[in-house]
Design a protein around this motif. Sequence first.
Motif, PDB file in Angstrom:
ATOM      1  N   PHE A 128       0.826  -1.199   0.000  1.00 45.47           N
ATOM      2  CA  PHE A 128       0.000   0.000   0.000  1.00 45.47           C
ATOM      3  C   PHE A 128       0.866   1.257   0.000  1.00 45.47           C
ATOM      4  O   PHE A 128       2.034   1.219   0.385  1.00 45.47           O
ATOM      5  CB  PHE A 128      -0.919   0.003   1.226  1.00 45.47           C
ATOM      6  N   VAL A 154      -8.664   0.513   1.409  1.00 45.94           N
ATOM      7  CA  VAL A 154      -7.840  -0.555   0.840  1.00 45.94           C
ATOM      8  C   VAL A 154      -7.720  -0.422  -0.673  1.00 45.94           C
ATOM      9  O   VAL A 154      -6.633  -0.571  -1.247  1.00 45.94           O
ATOM     10  CB  VAL A 154      -8.413  -1.934   1.223  1.00 45.94           C
ATOM     11  N   THR A 205      -5.565   2.845  -1.658  1.00 46.04           N
ATOM     12  CA  THR A 205      -4.145   2.849  -1.283  1.00 46.04           C
ATOM     13  C   THR A 205      -3.395   1.606  -1.756  1.00 46.04           C
ATOM     14  O   THR A 205      -2.169   1.585  -1.739  1.00 46.04           O
ATOM     15  CB  THR A 205      -3.990   2.957   0.245  1.00 46.04           C
ATOM     16  N   GLY A 206      -4.115   0.575  -2.176  1.00 48.84           N
ATOM     17  CA  GLY A 206      -3.469  -0.674  -2.567  1.00 48.84           C
ATOM     18  C   GLY A 206      -2.766  -0.591  -3.907  1.00 48.84           C
ATOM     19  O   GLY A 206      -3.359  -0.205  -4.913  1.00 48.84           O
TER      20      GLY A 206
END
Length: 285
Positions: A112, A207, A210-211
Amino acid sequence: MRTIIAITQISVDGVMQAPGGPDEDRTISMIVTESAPYQEPTELVKERLAEDGWTLETTYVTDIIQPNQTVEQGEYDVNFFQHLAYLEQFNRDNNTAVEPVFSVYYGRSGVFSLKHDSFDDLPDGAKVSIPVDTSNNGRALKLIEEAGLIELDASKPVTQLSQRDITTNPKNLEFIEVDQQSLAQTLPDVDAGFGFIRLIAEAGHDVEETGLILEDDPEVELPFSVVVAAKPEFRDTEAARVLQEAYQSDEVEQWYQDYQGGVVEYTDEITVDNSQQIWSEFATQ
């Protein structure tokens, strides 16, 4: 009675198993990680067992060393905090003989970033945080290799990889090793970082936004399945079976499906009946 104690208290105040064992007095002592995916299902299990005349005595901690040591020493019957890869590494490093009894969930991971939208945006010399423990260290490096940023020694299984096995690192990435429970907190200070999806979500990060890459490899599901573990002889007790039935119940499965939008996946692949064979094959790889 629900108990939370500090790490320094465990060796002094650990719950000692009754002389007759858990089956005789229908009491099971357990040391558990102080985190929602462990605590909350365990509280459900405690209620279910109480209805059947069993008592589950729990101690909640944030440490990842003492739970195996105290089970090995007989201070607790079981623990609930680790996946197979960590357990195998711990036994090898500490000459312990703790084994999985049954599985509860599989926690996916990823890499991330709060600063960059893709791996292509990472600058030369970018700082990347990864877990310090060996079992998860290789897991992080494998994901970064899948993204095309490094190359690793192909002869090593993912559970044994480390920075020493990096054969190519064209961006000269700087890997910063930190405690696995602190990975989400390091994201503001690094260019990118490995993390468990549940911890990223619990830290308030989106998630999907930012992943950079999410784990999607069926071969890693077994090594990184989280288990209830004990000394080998516990597997043959009635207590092991009633504990499995409670954790591998519809109620617990539903809890995991609802938690943070399903960021952890319930799994009942490992059971009292097959755990010895699965462990034997896994530990000898």
